[in-house]
Design a protein around this motif. Structure first.
Motif, PDB file in Angstrom:
ATOM      1  N   SER A 108      30.869  69.675 -28.604  1.00 13.54           N
ATOM      2  CA  SER A 108      31.829  70.714 -28.983  1.00 13.54           C
ATOM      3  C   SER A 108      32.923  70.838 -27.936  1.00 13.54           C
ATOM      4  CB  SER A 108      31.123  72.068 -29.156  1.00 13.54           C
ATOM      5  OG  SER A 108      30.165  72.021 -30.184  1.00 13.54           O
ATOM      6  N   LEU A 109      32.505  70.795 -26.678  1.00 12.91           N
ATOM      7  CA  LEU A 109      33.462  70.902 -25.580  1.00 12.91           C
ATOM      8  C   LEU A 109      34.463  69.749 -25.601  1.00 12.91           C
ATOM      9  CD1 LEU A 109      34.248  72.452 -22.999  1.00 12.91           C
ATOM     10  CD2 LEU A 109      32.649  71.004 -21.766  1.00 12.91           C
ATOM     11  N   LEU A 110      34.017  68.566 -26.008  1.00 12.12           N
ATOM     12  CA  LEU A 110      34.877  67.388 -26.060  1.00 12.12           C
ATOM     13  C   LEU A 110      35.679  67.299 -27.360  1.00 12.12           C
ATOM     14  CD1 LEU A 110      32.373  64.735 -24.642  1.00 12.12           C
ATOM     15  CD2 LEU A 110      34.302  65.771 -23.431  1.00 12.12           C
ATOM     16  N   GLY A 111      35.471  68.263 -28.270  1.00 12.05           N
ATOM     17  CA  GLY A 111      36.179  68.239 -29.541  1.00 12.05           C
ATOM     18  C   GLY A 111      35.629  67.205 -30.500  1.00 12.05           C
ATOM     19  N   VAL A 112      34.347  66.874 -30.355  1.00 10.51           N
ATOM     20  CA  VAL A 112      33.702  65.883 -31.205  1.00 10.51           C
ATOM     21  C   VAL A 112      32.812  66.600 -32.221  1.00 10.51           C
ATOM     22  CG1 VAL A 112      32.088  63.937 -31.266  1.00 10.51           C
ATOM     23  CG2 VAL A 112      33.756  64.128 -29.399  1.00 10.51           C
ATOM     24  N   TYR A 113      32.996  66.277 -33.500  1.00 10.43           N
ATOM     25  CA  TYR A 113      32.192  66.856 -34.569  1.00 10.43           C
ATOM     26  C   TYR A 113      30.851  66.128 -34.645  1.00 10.43           C
ATOM     27  CZ  TYR A 113      36.502  69.094 -36.231  1.00 10.43           C
ATOM     28  OH  TYR A 113      37.651  69.850 -36.333  1.00 10.43           O
ATOM     29  N   VAL A 114      29.773  66.888 -34.656  1.00  8.79           N
ATOM     30  CA  VAL A 114      28.430  66.317 -34.725  1.00  8.79           C
ATOM     31  C   VAL A 114      27.939  66.362 -36.163  1.00  8.79           C
ATOM     32  CG1 VAL A 114      26.018  66.573 -34.018  1.00  8.79           C
ATOM     33  CG2 VAL A 114      27.863  66.961 -32.354  1.00  8.79           C
ATOM     34  N   ILE A 115      27.436  65.232 -36.649  1.00  9.20           N
ATOM     35  CA  ILE A 115      26.690  65.222 -37.905  1.00  9.20           C
ATOM     36  C   ILE A 115      25.250  64.875 -37.560  1.00  9.20           C
ATOM     37  CG2 ILE A 115      26.306  64.001 -40.087  1.00  9.20           C
ATOM     38  CD1 ILE A 115      29.278  63.800 -40.455  1.00  9.20           C
ATOM     39  N   LEU A 116      24.360  65.816 -37.806  1.00 10.70           N
ATOM     40  CA  LEU A 116      22.944  65.598 -37.542  1.00 10.70           C
ATOM     41  C   LEU A 116      22.316  64.903 -38.751  1.00 10.70           C
ATOM     42  CD1 LEU A 116      22.023  69.016 -35.916  1.00 10.70           C
ATOM     43  CD2 LEU A 116      22.452  66.841 -34.765  1.00 10.70           C
ATOM     44  N   GLY A 117      21.520  63.888 -38.471  1.00 10.13           N
ATOM     45  CA  GLY A 117      20.876  63.147 -39.545  1.00 10.13           C
ATOM     46  C   GLY A 117      19.413  62.931 -39.258  1.00 10.13           C
ATOM     47  N   TYR A 118      18.787  62.106 -40.085  1.00  8.20           N
ATOM     48  CA  TYR A 118      17.374  61.778 -39.880  1.00  8.20           C
ATOM     49  C   TYR A 118      17.121  60.370 -40.401  1.00  8.20           C
ATOM     50  CZ  TYR A 118      16.997  62.985 -44.844  1.00  8.20           C
ATOM     51  OH  TYR A 118      17.178  63.033 -46.208  1.00  8.20           O
ATOM     52  N   TYR A 119      16.077  59.750 -39.858  1.00  4.36           N
ATOM     53  CA  TYR A 119      15.717  58.399 -40.265  1.00  4.36           C
ATOM     54  C   TYR A 119      14.815  58.446 -41.496  1.00  4.36           C
ATOM     55  CZ  TYR A 119      17.635  56.668 -35.872  1.00  4.36           C
ATOM     56  OH  TYR A 119      18.478  56.351 -34.839  1.00  4.36           O
ATOM     57  N   SER A 120      15.128  57.594 -42.476  1.00  2.00           N
ATOM     58  CA  SER A 120      14.356  57.600 -43.720  1.00  2.00           C
ATOM     59  C   SER A 120      13.625  56.285 -43.968  1.00  2.00           C
ATOM     60  CB  SER A 120      15.283  57.888 -44.909  1.00  2.00           C
ATOM     61  OG  SER A 120      16.291  56.891 -45.028  1.00  2.00           O
ATOM     62  N   ASP A 121      13.853  55.284 -43.119  1.00  3.43           N
ATOM     63  CA  ASP A 121      13.181  54.002 -43.298  1.00  3.43           C
ATOM     64  C   ASP A 121      13.092  53.292 -41.945  1.00  3.43           C
ATOM     65  OD1 ASP A 121      11.852  51.988 -44.575  1.00  3.43           O
ATOM     66  OD2 ASP A 121      13.548  51.302 -45.785  1.00  3.43           O
ATOM     67  N   ALA A 122      12.204  52.318 -41.845  1.00  5.48           N
ATOM     68  CA  ALA A 122      12.003  51.599 -40.583  1.00  5.48           C
ATOM     69  C   ALA A 122      11.237  50.314 -40.856  1.00  5.48           C
ATOM     70  CB  ALA A 122      11.247  52.474 -39.586  1.00  5.48           C
ATOM     71  N   SER A 123      11.101  49.502 -39.811  1.00  6.49           N
ATOM     72  CA  SER A 123      10.314  48.269 -39.878  1.00  6.49           C
ATOM     73  C   SER A 123       9.189  48.348 -38.859  1.00  6.49           C
ATOM     74  CB  SER A 123      11.200  47.051 -39.583  1.00  6.49           C
ATOM     75  OG  SER A 123      12.261  46.967 -40.515  1.00  6.49           O
ATOM     76  N   LYS A 124       8.148  47.570 -39.111  1.00  5.72           N
ATOM     77  CA  LYS A 124       6.953  47.601 -38.269  1.00  5.72           C
ATOM     78  C   LYS A 124       7.034  46.562 -37.154  1.00  5.72           C
ATOM     79  CE  LYS A 124       1.896  47.345 -38.719  1.00  5.72           C
ATOM     80  NZ  LYS A 124       0.786  47.215 -39.693  1.00  5.72           N
ATOM     81  N   VAL A 125       6.690  46.966 -35.942  1.00  5.17           N
ATOM     82  CA  VAL A 125       6.590  46.044 -34.808  1.00  5.17           C
ATOM     83  C   VAL A 125       5.127  45.719 -34.541  1.00  5.17           C
ATOM     84  CG1 VAL A 125       7.053  45.688 -32.364  1.00  5.17           C
ATOM     85  CG2 VAL A 125       8.682  46.938 -33.759  1.00  5.17           C
ATOM     86  N   SER A 126       4.303  46.745 -34.457  1.00  2.84           N
ATOM     87  CA  SER A 126       2.876  46.585 -34.197  1.00  2.84           C
ATOM     88  C   SER A 126       2.152  47.727 -34.880  1.00  2.84           C
ATOM     89  CB  SER A 126       2.598  46.604 -32.692  1.00  2.84           C
ATOM     90  OG  SER A 126       2.907  47.878 -32.157  1.00  2.84           O
TER      91      SER A 126
END
Length: 370
Positions: A108-126
């Motif tokens: 906010s101080l830098l004048g940057v708009y934040v969009i909060l999101g979330y992860y809905s998919d991924a890949s398996k490592v182990s």
């Protein structure tokens, strides 16, 4: 050994002209494509243009998110946006991080708009870890569509995002439950994350208080620790910075030199490379985010025995150290670009304990004194 020196500062506004090694921001009309191909880019949505950066994790120490944000600060033809996940769970053998209040407040101080999101998919490592986590792009696009019609400033937009965190956390937890079943990977205790969503993130006040307590603890740990990659010769210190937006940042100063008789202090952000003559550009840009803050300190106080001693002369430095003092042409170009930014914005560059000064056709190095 580092000490527990403490400072308190105030920022009334930000004035800064970023120019260091700015990349060309490529344009994408598909948000998912932009995120897959670039860490910072221009997103085209109808007639609107957004300069977009995105975070791999809510934690600022991963993948140089400040450098990504820095690369968008050149943009002045629309809104600057950064996308941050509200949480990230890498599996029981990995880390789990949550969004912090002061991260949003700093944007906010830098004048940057934040969009909060979330992860809905991924890949398996182990069996105990996941990777290649992917945002819910439909949700992100819906937020950009709302932002297209937003007429107020970044602060008010970001506060509206804060008010959604509880619901977003629940969406993230539901998504991680699906990911866990789909990939047959155990994650961290999702019930504890749900408790956070229901208790800590249900109001801005709770979120703010909890985040600040965690940030303060992290600051206290960091100020007593010298990282292996840091080359420190002065004293490490904590600094609490308050701004006119109500943000309170618990940060650290890598090196500080104080002359109380003169009321002067040199505050230094240090970056080091063990393999090159200079740190990576991303490291330098991460340091420049601190320079934006330090060069805009309107007031600074040295805190000693519950007394606040005013510092009248603040001298910010960005210090670069490396494995040798022999510079290749690429290093010279980096230093020239950095010194121009320093001259434009009121800080100085230290290279291997020497003050770098730009001459007509060369660079001179002066002994550092404070």
């Amino acid at each position: 050994m580092p000490t527990k020196m403490m400072f308190y500062g105030k920022i009334k506004g930000i004035r800064y002209n970023p120019s260091f090694r700015m990349p060309k921001l490529h344009e994408y009309s598909n948000l998912e494509e932009g995120i897959k191909k670039s860490s910072s880019f221009i997103f085209l949505l109808g007639k609107d243009r957004f300069a977009v950066s995105w975070w791999v994790s809510p934690k600022r120490t991963r993948s140089y998110p400040y450098a990504r944000v820095y690369n968008t600060l050149q943009f002045n033809q629309g809104k600057r946006v950064t996308i941050i996940p509200v949480m990230k769970d890498e599996g029981k053998d990995g880390d789990r991080d949550f969004i912090q209040w002061d991260t949003i407040s700093l944007m906010s101080l830098l004048g940057v708009y934040v969009i909060l999101g979330y992860y809905s998919d991924a890949s398996k490592v182990s069996s105990g870890k996941i990777t290649d986590q992917r945002y819910d792009y439909d949700y992100l696009k819906s937020q950009f569509e709302q932002l297209s019609n937003w007429q107020s400033d970044a602060l008010h937009w970001n506060m509206s995002q804060v008010n959604k965190i509880g619901d977003l956390m629940k969406k993230a937890i539901e998504a991680y439950e699906r990911i866990s079943k789909k990939l047959n990977v155990d994650l961290h205790d999702l019930k504890s994350a749900l408790t956070k969503a229901n208790e800590i993130y249900k109001s801005a006040t709770n979120f703010q208080q909890y985040s600040r307590s965690q940030s303060k603890k992290a600051q206290q740990r960091e100020v007593l620790t010298i990282q292996p990659k840091e080359k420190i010769s002065g004293e490490k210190a904590s600094i609490d910075i308050e701004n006119y937006l109500g943000g309170l940042y618990h940060l650290t100063i890598d090196e500080v030199y104080v002359n109380l008789e003169k009321g002067a202090a040199c505050i230094i952000e240090a970056k080091n490379s063990k393999t090159e003559s200079l740190p990576k550009e991303e490291d330098i840009k991460d340091g420049l985010l601190k320079m934006i803050i330090f060069t805009n300190l309107a007031e600074l106080y040295y805190v000693h025995n519950n007394s606040y001693i005013k510092i009248n002369e603040i001298k910010p430095f960005l210090k670069l150290t490396g494995k040798s003092t022999s510079f290749e042409p690429k290093h010279v170009q980096i230093l020239e670009s950095l010194m121009k930014e320093a001259e434009d914005n009121g800080f100085q560059v230290l290279v291997n304990e020497k003050i770098a000064k730009k001459q007509v056709n060369s660079t001179s190095y002066l002994d550092f004194t404070c």
